[in-house]
Design a protein around this motif. Structure first.
Motif, short mmCIF file in Angstrom:
data_model
loop_
_atom_site.label_atom_id
_atom_site.label_comp_id
_atom_site.label_asym_id
_atom_site.label_seq_id
_atom_site.Cartn_x
_atom_site.Cartn_y
_atom_site.Cartn_z
N ALA A 1 4.63 36.63 -8.13
CA ALA A 1 4.95 36.78 -6.81
C ALA A 1 3.83 36.04 -5.60
O ALA A 1 4.05 35.66 -4.79
N GLN A 2 2.65 36.00 -6.45
CA GLN A 2 1.41 35.32 -5.79
C GLN A 2 1.49 33.66 -6.03
O GLN A 2 0.49 33.22 -5.69
N GLU B 1 12.01 37.52 0.15
CA GLU B 1 11.04 37.56 1.20
C GLU B 1 10.88 39.27 1.50
O GLU B 1 9.93 39.62 1.85
N LEU C 1 8.55 40.31 -1.50
CA LEU C 1 7.37 40.05 -0.96
C LEU C 1 6.61 40.79 -0.07
O LEU C 1 5.60 41.39 0.07
N LYS C 2 7.43 41.15 1.03
CA LYS C 2 7.17 42.05 2.24
C LYS C 2 6.70 43.30 1.52
O LYS C 2 5.65 44.08 2.02
N LEU D 1 5.75 44.09 -1.42
CA LEU D 1 4.51 44.00 -2.48
C LEU D 1 3.29 44.18 -1.35
O LEU D 1 2.25 44.83 -1.63
N LYS D 2 3.24 43.51 -0.16
CA LYS D 2 2.10 43.30 0.75
C LYS D 2 1.72 44.88 1.32
O LYS D 2 0.68 44.99 1.73
N THR E 1 15.25 34.66 -8.41
CA THR E 1 14.80 33.69 -7.42
C THR E 1 16.06 32.75 -7.12
O THR E 1 16.22 31.97 -5.82
#
Length: 107
Positions: free
Chosen positions: A58-59, A76, A79-80, A82-83, A100
């Motif tokens: 993811a990074q 997205e 990813l949000k 994970l943040k 993906t």
């Protein structure tokens, strides 16, 4: 050549990876994905004909190059999520991911 130094990972993770990768015997194999070369490290090149999928972090700085329009919102959102998780929680979490949309069938 040390590719780890350029990664946007926590320093302690990079040190762990340098120590681990430094002890691994393997090779880099280039895959053609969407007309571009993507180098993939493997310790088992003898199993290359059995590849059924690949995972990207993811990074990874090139992640979004693989995300299709149809999957962009889902990626997205993931990813949000994970943040919002602490580094400690990430280490203890069960591994999960999101598709993906990149897929290639080879017959």
């Amino acid at each position: 050549m040390n590719k780890i130094k350029g990664l946007h990972w926590p320093e302690r993770i990079k040190i762990m990876q340098e120590n681990w990768i430094g002890k691994s015997q393997g090779t880099e194999i280039e895959f053609d994905i969407n007309g571009e070369k993507w180098p993939i490290f493997t310790t088992r090149p003898d199993t290359i004909f059995g590849v059924t999928f690949m995972v990207i972090s993811a990074q990874h700085p090139r992640l979004m190059e693989l995300v299709t329009k149809e999957q962009k919102n889902q990626v997205e959102k993931f990813l949000k999520k994970l943040k919002s998780v602490s580094e400690k929680e990430l280490e203890e979490m069960e591994k999960e991911g999101v598709f993906t949309g990149a897929m290639r069938l080879i017959l």
